[in-house]
Write a protein that holds these residues in place. Structure first.
Motif, PDB file in Angstrom:
ATOM      1  N   LEU A 128     -23.031 -10.650 -20.164  1.00 28.59           N
ATOM      2  CA  LEU A 128     -23.787 -11.756 -19.572  1.00 28.59           C
ATOM      3  C   LEU A 128     -24.393 -11.372 -18.232  1.00 28.59           C
ATOM      4  O   LEU A 128     -25.572 -11.636 -17.974  1.00 28.59           O
ATOM      5  CB  LEU A 128     -22.866 -12.970 -19.406  1.00 28.59           C
ATOM      6  CG  LEU A 128     -23.474 -14.228 -18.770  1.00 28.59           C
ATOM      7  CD1 LEU A 128     -24.612 -14.758 -19.617  1.00 28.59           C
ATOM      8  CD2 LEU A 128     -22.395 -15.299 -18.582  1.00 28.59           C
ATOM      9  N   ASP A 129     -23.605 -10.742 -17.356  1.00 27.91           N
ATOM     10  CA  ASP A 129     -24.124 -10.428 -16.027  1.00 27.91           C
ATOM     11  C   ASP A 129     -25.268  -9.428 -16.081  1.00 27.91           C
ATOM     12  O   ASP A 129     -26.236  -9.522 -15.328  1.00 27.91           O
ATOM     13  CB  ASP A 129     -23.014  -9.946 -15.089  1.00 27.91           C
ATOM     14  CG  ASP A 129     -22.209  -8.787 -15.640  1.00 27.91           C
ATOM     15  OD1 ASP A 129     -22.486  -8.332 -16.769  1.00 27.91           O
ATOM     16  OD2 ASP A 129     -21.279  -8.321 -14.939  1.00 27.91           O
ATOM     17  N   GLY A 186     -19.402 -21.606 -12.407  1.00 29.55           N
ATOM     18  CA  GLY A 186     -19.748 -22.595 -13.426  1.00 29.55           C
ATOM     19  C   GLY A 186     -21.201 -23.000 -13.443  1.00 29.55           C
ATOM     20  O   GLY A 186     -21.536 -24.111 -13.875  1.00 29.55           O
ATOM     21  N   LEU A 187     -22.088 -22.106 -12.998  1.00 28.90           N
ATOM     22  CA  LEU A 187     -23.513 -22.432 -12.964  1.00 28.90           C
ATOM     23  C   LEU A 187     -24.290 -21.830 -14.130  1.00 28.90           C
ATOM     24  O   LEU A 187     -25.510 -22.003 -14.216  1.00 28.90           O
ATOM     25  CB  LEU A 187     -24.132 -21.941 -11.644  1.00 28.90           C
ATOM     26  CG  LEU A 187     -23.530 -22.516 -10.355  1.00 28.90           C
ATOM     27  CD1 LEU A 187     -24.258 -21.952  -9.138  1.00 28.90           C
ATOM     28  CD2 LEU A 187     -23.577 -24.035 -10.357  1.00 28.90           C
ATOM     29  N   VAL A 188     -23.610 -21.132 -15.027  1.00 30.70           N
ATOM     30  CA  VAL A 188     -24.281 -20.456 -16.138  1.00 30.70           C
ATOM     31  C   VAL A 188     -23.822 -21.062 -17.463  1.00 30.70           C
ATOM     32  O   VAL A 188     -22.620 -21.249 -17.694  1.00 30.70           O
ATOM     33  CB  VAL A 188     -23.998 -18.938 -16.106  1.00 30.70           C
ATOM     34  CG1 VAL A 188     -24.639 -18.253 -17.308  1.00 30.70           C
ATOM     35  CG2 VAL A 188     -24.526 -18.328 -14.807  1.00 30.70           C
ATOM     36  N   PHE A 189     -24.806 -21.352 -18.313  1.00 31.58           N
ATOM     37  CA  PHE A 189     -24.515 -21.978 -19.604  1.00 31.58           C
ATOM     38  C   PHE A 189     -25.203 -21.186 -20.709  1.00 31.58           C
ATOM     39  O   PHE A 189     -26.367 -20.798 -20.574  1.00 31.58           O
ATOM     40  CB  PHE A 189     -25.018 -23.423 -19.616  1.00 31.58           C
ATOM     41  CG  PHE A 189     -24.376 -24.291 -18.584  1.00 31.58           C
ATOM     42  CD1 PHE A 189     -23.340 -25.129 -18.914  1.00 31.58           C
ATOM     43  CD2 PHE A 189     -24.802 -24.256 -17.263  1.00 31.58           C
ATOM     44  CE1 PHE A 189     -22.740 -25.944 -17.957  1.00 31.58           C
ATOM     45  CE2 PHE A 189     -24.212 -25.050 -16.290  1.00 31.58           C
ATOM     46  CZ  PHE A 189     -23.172 -25.895 -16.636  1.00 31.58           C
ATOM     47  N   VAL A 190     -24.481 -20.967 -21.786  1.00 32.97           N
ATOM     48  CA  VAL A 190     -25.031 -20.286 -22.950  1.00 32.97           C
ATOM     49  C   VAL A 190     -25.000 -21.270 -24.112  1.00 32.97           C
ATOM     50  O   VAL A 190     -23.933 -21.743 -24.502  1.00 32.97           O
ATOM     51  CB  VAL A 190     -24.233 -19.016 -23.307  1.00 32.97           C
ATOM     52  CG1 VAL A 190     -24.834 -18.335 -24.539  1.00 32.97           C
ATOM     53  CG2 VAL A 190     -24.207 -18.047 -22.120  1.00 32.97           C
ATOM     54  N   ASN A 191     -26.180 -21.611 -24.612  1.00 30.44           N
ATOM     55  CA  ASN A 191     -26.303 -22.609 -25.690  1.00 30.44           C
ATOM     56  C   ASN A 191     -25.612 -23.916 -25.326  1.00 30.44           C
ATOM     57  O   ASN A 191     -24.970 -24.555 -26.161  1.00 30.44           O
ATOM     58  CB  ASN A 191     -25.741 -22.045 -26.997  1.00 30.44           C
ATOM     59  CG  ASN A 191     -26.455 -20.781 -27.438  1.00 30.44           C
ATOM     60  OD1 ASN A 191     -27.656 -20.625 -27.236  1.00 30.44           O
ATOM     61  ND2 ASN A 191     -25.718 -19.846 -28.010  1.00 30.44           N
ATOM     62  N   MET A 242     -20.663 -23.939 -20.822  1.00 30.75           N
ATOM     63  CA  MET A 242     -20.410 -23.192 -19.605  1.00 30.75           C
ATOM     64  C   MET A 242     -19.663 -21.901 -19.935  1.00 30.75           C
ATOM     65  O   MET A 242     -18.686 -21.907 -20.694  1.00 30.75           O
ATOM     66  CB  MET A 242     -19.575 -24.037 -18.636  1.00 30.75           C
ATOM     67  CG  MET A 242     -19.336 -23.365 -17.282  1.00 30.75           C
ATOM     68  SD  MET A 242     -18.179 -24.323 -16.260  1.00 30.75           S
ATOM     69  CE  MET A 242     -19.079 -25.877 -16.073  1.00 30.75           C
ATOM     70  N   VAL A 243     -20.138 -20.811 -19.354  1.00 33.16           N
ATOM     71  CA  VAL A 243     -19.473 -19.513 -19.515  1.00 33.16           C
ATOM     72  C   VAL A 243     -19.178 -18.971 -18.127  1.00 33.16           C
ATOM     73  O   VAL A 243     -20.077 -18.839 -17.294  1.00 33.16           O
ATOM     74  CB  VAL A 243     -20.357 -18.513 -20.292  1.00 33.16           C
ATOM     75  CG1 VAL A 243     -19.681 -17.151 -20.368  1.00 33.16           C
ATOM     76  CG2 VAL A 243     -20.652 -19.030 -21.694  1.00 33.16           C
ATOM     77  N   THR A 244     -17.921 -18.676 -17.859  1.00 35.91           N
ATOM     78  CA  THR A 244     -17.517 -18.218 -16.521  1.00 35.91           C
ATOM     79  C   THR A 244     -17.038 -16.773 -16.527  1.00 35.91           C
ATOM     80  O   THR A 244     -16.542 -16.287 -15.520  1.00 35.91           O
ATOM     81  CB  THR A 244     -16.407 -19.118 -15.958  1.00 35.91           C
ATOM     82  OG1 THR A 244     -15.305 -19.151 -16.878  1.00 35.91           O
ATOM     83  CG2 THR A 244     -16.917 -20.531 -15.739  1.00 35.91           C
ATOM     84  N   SER A 245     -17.210 -16.090 -17.655  1.00 35.54           N
ATOM     85  CA  SER A 245     -16.794 -14.691 -17.751  1.00 35.54           C
ATOM     86  C   SER A 245     -18.011 -13.773 -17.666  1.00 35.54           C
ATOM     87  O   SER A 245     -18.938 -13.885 -18.470  1.00 35.54           O
ATOM     88  CB  SER A 245     -16.057 -14.443 -19.074  1.00 35.54           C
ATOM     89  OG  SER A 245     -15.864 -13.055 -19.291  1.00 35.54           O
ATOM     90  N   ASN A 246     -17.996 -12.856 -16.699  1.00 37.02           N
ATOM     91  CA  ASN A 246     -19.100 -11.904 -16.555  1.00 37.02           C
ATOM     92  C   ASN A 246     -19.276 -11.054 -17.800  1.00 37.02           C
ATOM     93  O   ASN A 246     -20.380 -10.618 -18.121  1.00 37.02           O
ATOM     94  CB  ASN A 246     -18.862 -10.973 -15.361  1.00 37.02           C
ATOM     95  CG  ASN A 246     -18.802 -11.721 -14.050  1.00 37.02           C
ATOM     96  OD1 ASN A 246     -19.492 -12.715 -13.873  1.00 37.02           O
ATOM     97  ND2 ASN A 246     -17.974 -11.258 -13.132  1.00 37.02           N
ATOM     98  N   GLY A 247     -18.173 -10.804 -18.496  1.00 35.96           N
ATOM     99  CA  GLY A 247     -18.207  -9.892 -19.635  1.00 35.96           C
ATOM    100  C   GLY A 247     -18.544 -10.546 -20.963  1.00 35.96           C
ATOM    101  O   GLY A 247     -18.484  -9.884 -22.010  1.00 35.96           O
ATOM    102  N   TYR A 248     -18.909 -11.813 -20.959  1.00 36.31           N
ATOM    103  CA  TYR A 248     -19.287 -12.500 -22.202  1.00 36.31           C
ATOM    104  C   TYR A 248     -20.438 -11.745 -22.869  1.00 36.31           C
ATOM    105  O   TYR A 248     -21.411 -11.365 -22.220  1.00 36.31           O
ATOM    106  CB  TYR A 248     -19.699 -13.933 -21.879  1.00 36.31           C
ATOM    107  CG  TYR A 248     -20.107 -14.754 -23.080  1.00 36.31           C
ATOM    108  CD1 TYR A 248     -19.168 -15.492 -23.790  1.00 36.31           C
ATOM    109  CD2 TYR A 248     -21.438 -14.799 -23.493  1.00 36.31           C
ATOM    110  CE1 TYR A 248     -19.545 -16.256 -24.887  1.00 36.31           C
ATOM    111  CE2 TYR A 248     -21.823 -15.560 -24.590  1.00 36.31           C
ATOM    112  CZ  TYR A 248     -20.867 -16.286 -25.276  1.00 36.31           C
ATOM    113  OH  TYR A 248     -21.242 -17.036 -26.365  1.00 36.31           O
ATOM    114  N   SER A 266     -28.966 -20.636 -19.474  1.00 37.53           N
ATOM    115  CA  SER A 266     -29.463 -21.420 -18.344  1.00 37.53           C
ATOM    116  C   SER A 266     -28.633 -21.088 -17.114  1.00 37.53           C
ATOM    117  O   SER A 266     -27.406 -21.055 -17.179  1.00 37.53           O
ATOM    118  CB  SER A 266     -29.356 -22.918 -18.635  1.00 37.53           C
ATOM    119  OG  SER A 266     -30.100 -23.283 -19.779  1.00 37.53           O
ATOM    120  N   VAL A 267     -29.320 -20.863 -16.012  1.00 40.59           N
ATOM    121  CA  VAL A 267     -28.658 -20.605 -14.739  1.00 40.59           C
ATOM    122  C   VAL A 267     -29.128 -21.693 -13.775  1.00 40.59           C
ATOM    123  O   VAL A 267     -30.302 -21.728 -13.404  1.00 40.59           O
ATOM    124  CB  VAL A 267     -29.006 -19.209 -14.178  1.00 40.59           C
ATOM    125  CG1 VAL A 267     -28.209 -18.947 -12.899  1.00 40.59           C
ATOM    126  CG2 VAL A 267     -28.736 -18.126 -15.213  1.00 40.59           C
TER     127      VAL A 267
END
Length: 251
Positions: free
Chosen positions: A177-178, A199-204, A207-213, A222-223
């Motif tokens: 993700l990062d 908690g500012l990043v959303f995938v579909n 909320m995704v809070t893991s850099n490694g997603y 969305s950021v």
């Protein structure tokens, strides 16, 4: 969860139970990304009823949720109206932004939850709102910044929404993700850590809070405060093992 989030969770569950108990369709207000994430986290508790988010057009960011008893699954209408806001004299109009349109509407005393997405094309805007506030906006919204405007309803059924995008390509070491966000926003990975973990990043919509997603083809990312983009595909892999990727960025 804080108190506001707990109240939202309770409100969504109350709407679902009301729909199930009375056999009617119920609808939430427009939910932002964080609120939609809370909704998605309730799937197990909402398994007794059908839930369908929609924002007035495909790919809307702000969406309301319909709670649907089985009998009404194919016979309901979202209480959403699209309003076209246009200058009376376009050549004398200010260059109006999303913030200008939103501020003008909120200054009428309308709650943010009653307003969906606002699409800006040149000096005009298309605003999606809850049916109950459409009349007020049509009657009372006469100026946006220094520009005199007219407001008129436009059919959501025949509405053609033009969303401006640009294609972005770049190479990343992995589909984390990062790394992908860094390419889309042209920012360093380290500068994005606080946005992801905060908690500012959303995938579909989640909320995704893991850099490694790991990002997959078609994911909408969305950021908050920086916009959104769709991961289209991995074009190829270089000899050094890096990935050449293609993104579609909303502008």
């Amino acid at each position: 969860m804080n108190r506001e989030e707990e109240l939202l969770k309770k409100r969504l569950l109350d709407l679902a139970n009301l729909a199930d108990r009375r056999g009617i369709a119920t609808f939430s207000d427009f939910l932002n990304l964080n609120e939609l994430n809370i909704f998605h986290g309730l799937q197990r508790e909402l398994s007794f009823i059908q839930c369908r988010p929609f924002g007035g057009y495909e790919s809307a960011e702000r969406q309301m949720v319909a709670f649907l008893p089985d009998a009404l699954s194919y016979n309901y209408h979202y209480p959403i109206i699209a309003l076209k806001i246009s200058p009376l004299q376009k050549k004398f109009s200010d260059d109006l932004s999303h913030r200008d349109f939103l501020g003008a509407v909120l200054n009428l005393g309308i709650d943010r939850g009653k307003i969906g997405d606002i699409l800006v094309d040149e000096k005009e805007g298309i605003l999606f709102c809850v049916t109950s506030v459409a009349g007020l906006i049509e009657e009372e919204l006469t100026r946006v910044r220094h520009t005199t405007v007219r407001v008129e309803e436009t059919s959501t059924e025949n509405l053609t929404v033009t969303i401006r995008t640009e294609r972005v390509t770049g190479t990343v070491s992995s589909l984390r993700l990062d790394s992908v966000i860094s390419t889309a926003l042209k920012a360093s990975r380290s500068s994005l850590v606080s946005s992801i973990e905060g908690g500012l990043v959303f995938v579909n919509g989640r909320m995704v809070t893991s850099n490694g997603y790991t990002i997959k083809d078609g994911d909408l990312i969305s950021v908050r405060g920086h916009g959104r983009f769709r991961f289209l595909r991995t074009i190829s892999q270089t000899r050094k093992g890096r990935y050449l990727i293609e993104l579609e960025k909303y502008i």
